[in-house]
Design an enzyme around this catalytic site. Structure first.
Site, PDB file in Angstrom:
ATOM      1  N   MET A 254      25.560   3.608  21.772  1.00 41.73           N
ATOM      2  CA  MET A 254      25.088   4.893  20.904  1.00 41.73           C
ATOM      3  C   MET A 254      24.896   5.355  22.488  1.00 41.73           C
ATOM      4  SD  MET A 254      22.420   4.181  18.527  1.00 41.73           S
ATOM      5  CE  MET A 254      20.352   4.015  19.196  1.00 41.73           C
TER       6      MET A 254
ATOM      7  N   GLU B  52      23.837  -0.151  33.062  1.00 41.89           N
ATOM      8  CA  GLU B  52      24.294  -1.565  33.473  1.00 41.89           C
ATOM      9  C   GLU B  52      24.413  -2.521  32.456  1.00 41.89           C
ATOM     10  OE1 GLU B  52      25.884  -2.321  36.161  1.00 41.89           O
ATOM     11  OE2 GLU B  52      25.522  -0.872  37.161  1.00 41.89           O
TER      12      GLU B  52
ATOM     13  N   HIS C 201      25.344  -1.710  29.230  1.00 43.32           N
ATOM     14  CA  HIS C 201      25.654  -1.585  28.215  1.00 43.32           C
ATOM     15  C   HIS C 201      27.172  -2.926  29.087  1.00 43.32           C
ATOM     16  CE1 HIS C 201      23.402   1.537  26.745  1.00 43.32           C
ATOM     17  NE2 HIS C 201      24.560   1.366  25.800  1.00 43.32           N
TER      18      HIS C 201
ATOM     19  N   VAL D 137      20.053  -7.335  31.087  1.00 42.19           N
ATOM     20  CA  VAL D 137      20.385  -7.317  32.437  1.00 42.19           C
ATOM     21  C   VAL D 137      18.643  -6.328  33.088  1.00 42.19           C
ATOM     22  CG1 VAL D 137      21.411  -5.135  33.723  1.00 42.19           C
ATOM     23  CG2 VAL D 137      22.453  -6.688  31.944  1.00 42.19           C
TER      24      VAL D 137
END
Ligand code: PAF
Length: 287
Positions: free
Chosen positions: A30, A35, A37, A177
């Site tokens: 979205m 980080e 993604h 992450v």
């Protein structure tokens, strides 16, 4: 990298890759890339010949009163990051392209959608997620689609739907992450004030506390949850839920005799955050 707005154009561009037997990877997002993604894109780049990233703030998965209108949105910045991460095709449709007039179908995944986030945010949340993800999988027909473990329940719901609807795609779930102090990366972290940011680390500290207890032999779920809640309280955080569940079925676990998912959701100020950890009991007596 090409930016594509229509389903027909994306399908046309992917026809050649499918016909040539190239491995196509899809990373649904979205936007508001961080980080987390980028780690999904990195995995997709490593494993696939063609990487498609969708950027679509899906109105169907936000309930009235949630943060749809203020959801962070900067397509140019996201496109720059996507390009840097090696995305080939950026699919950024308008709402009308995904939900044209007359749209009347939704995908409801029973059971695993109903607890945790489903119970807190309402049935519409995962209905919206399942519907848009089904559409994206049908549009792109990827070999692999990549999701983050931070949204553990979403990953379970999507695995259930691809199994139940016989969608021929592998679902890859990549590790959460974290910031240096443990806070899980999230697009919503951008809303935290400095003071709220200092409190927000309480979520990961509480999960660490639970995981440490479980690893050191605690088998009682409610004692573990109480200790984790105490840790949250030390950061002035009252959870919406802090539950210990089976990682696959998401059913509550009372006696911790196998790996469990410890999942938490809480508002820090006005920002709603979620996080989780998979915790494993130590083996004793060689068992
Ligand atoms: O995890 C997200 O960002 C969204 O729920 C997804 C999978 C892109 C569907 O809108």
């Amino acid at each position: 990298m090409q930016t594509i707005r229509t389903i027909a154009e994306l399908r046309r561009l992917l026809d050649g890759a499918h016909a040539a037997g190239e491995r196509v990877g899809l990373v649904p997002t979205m936007g508001a890339l961080h980080e987390g993604h980028l780690s999904l894109l990195e995995a997709a780049r490593e494993q696939c010949d063609v990487v498609v990233m969708s950027l679509f703030v899906n109105p169907a998965q936000f309930a009235a009163g949630e943060d749809l209108d203020s959801y962070p949105c900067d397509e140019a910045a996201d496109a720059e990051l996507a390009r840097g991460a090696g995305v080939d095709l950026l699919f950024a449709p308008l709402v009308e392209e995904m939900y044209p007039a007359g749209f009347a179908t939704s995908v409801i995944v029973g059971g695993v959608s109903e607890t945790l986030e489903g119970a807190e945010r309402g049935a519409g949340h995962f209905e919206g997620v399942a519907t848009v993800v089904t559409k994206l999988l049908n549009i792109v027909a990827p070999d692999v689609a990549f999701f983050g473990q931070k949204d553990a329940q979403q990953a379970v719901v999507i695995k259930r739907l691809v199994a139940d609807l016989d969608i021929p795609v592998a679902i890859a779930v990549c590790p959460t992450v974290r910031e240096a102090d443990g806070l899980a990366r999230s697009s919503r972290n951008a809303y935290l004030s400095a003071d709220e940011r200092a409190h927000a680390v309480g979520l990961s500290r509480a999960l660490e506390q639970a995981a440490t207890l479980i690893a050191s032999g605690e088998r009682d779920s409610s004692a573990t949850a109480t200790a984790a809640r105490r840790e949250l309280a030390a950061y002035a955080i009252e959870p919406e839920y802090l539950d210990i569940v089976d990682p696959e079925t998401l059913e509550a676990v009372a006696q911790i005799d196998r790996s469990v998912l410890v999942a938490v959701a809480a508002k820090v100020g006005r920002v709603r955050l979620i996080d989780n950890v998979v915790a494993s009991p130590t083996r004793t007596n060689g068992r």
